[in-house]
Write an enzyme that holds these catalytic residues in place. Sequence first.
Site, mmCIF file in Angstrom:
data_model
loop_
_atom_site.group_PDB
_atom_site.id
_atom_site.type_symbol
_atom_site.label_atom_id
_atom_site.label_comp_id
_atom_site.label_asym_id
_atom_site.label_seq_id
_atom_site.Cartn_x
_atom_site.Cartn_y
_atom_site.Cartn_z
ATOM 1 C CG ASP A 121 -32.719 -4.270 51.554
ATOM 2 O OD1 ASP A 121 -31.821 -4.998 51.107
ATOM 3 O OD2 ASP A 121 -32.995 -3.155 51.070
ATOM 4 N N GLY A 178 -38.677 2.214 52.875
ATOM 5 C CA GLY A 178 -40.035 1.689 52.817
ATOM 6 C C GLY A 178 -40.437 1.061 51.502
ATOM 7 C CG ASP A 180 -34.289 1.056 59.124
ATOM 8 O OD1 ASP A 180 -33.348 1.787 59.519
ATOM 9 O OD2 ASP A 180 -34.206 0.353 58.105
ATOM 10 C CG ASP A 229 -30.184 -1.954 67.160
ATOM 11 O OD1 ASP A 229 -30.338 -2.791 66.244
ATOM 12 O OD2 ASP A 229 -29.091 -1.740 67.714
ATOM 13 C CE LYS A 279 -28.994 -5.084 50.754
ATOM 14 N NZ LYS A 279 -28.869 -3.608 50.889
ATOM 15 C CD1 TRP A 339 -37.521 -3.904 48.940
ATOM 16 C CD2 TRP A 339 -37.106 -5.567 50.376
ATOM 17 N NE1 TRP A 339 -36.392 -4.550 48.511
ATOM 18 C CE2 TRP A 339 -36.117 -5.564 49.368
ATOM 19 C CE3 TRP A 339 -37.039 -6.503 51.400
ATOM 20 C CZ2 TRP A 339 -35.079 -6.501 49.347
ATOM 21 C CZ3 TRP A 339 -36.008 -7.433 51.389
ATOM 22 C CH2 TRP A 339 -35.034 -7.439 50.365
#
Length: 229
Positions: free
Chosen positions: A136, A77, A96, A112, A176, A79
């Site tokens: 991320d 959490g 998440d 998911d 990322k 970000w």
Amino acid sequence: MSTGTRGSAGRTRVKTARRRTAQSTRWLSRQLNDPYVKRAKAEGYRSRAAYKLIELDEKFSLLKGVRAVVDLGIAPGGWSQVVRRLAPQAAIVGIDLLPVDPIEGVTIFQMDFMDDAAPGKLMETLGRAPDFVMSDMAANTVGHQQTDHLRTLGLAEAAAEFAIEVLAPGGTFIAKVFQGGTDRQLLTRLKQEFVTVKHAKPPSSRKGSPELFVVAQGKKPRAADEREG
């Protein structure tokens, strides 16, 4: 129970333990001596990863004027905490596989992102086109660099397609990736859809880590967007 002692240079030296592997001892030592971990605890962030977004924002002004944000791979959490502090007016929705403790002002789904129902849930909850999609997400590593790169790249590609589909014109997408850069096909796709596309490695990203972030800014309007405007 103490896990280490202070060394002469101020570093915390981790004591060996019968049940602790060498790998876990190295990880614990790195955590105890990481200035970003200490800073995150002092400033109330859930992880050192918060500073990656802070530093990317300092370089690219990611959060200036944002009103609606999607956080892909939100756990734990950090970000979204940064967005709440730097852009408190923004609506935020995150997703998440892992459970995430509640964050005031953030709607969180434990599911998911690759589930067919996930994009619809995110957009329905947000209630408007986001102007910032941040990812991320990273696949669980298996220790084989090429495999790890490809698995995380697959998540970045899925995040990019989602961002391209839902972002408001002028919006921003970051994700990322691993060193070796973004896959040529994905990079080409992003350059078609955004005004600028760059790679960045924020200072808080560990020197030994292969992670990079792709930063795509200025989502180009689609023909439908132009007609509606």
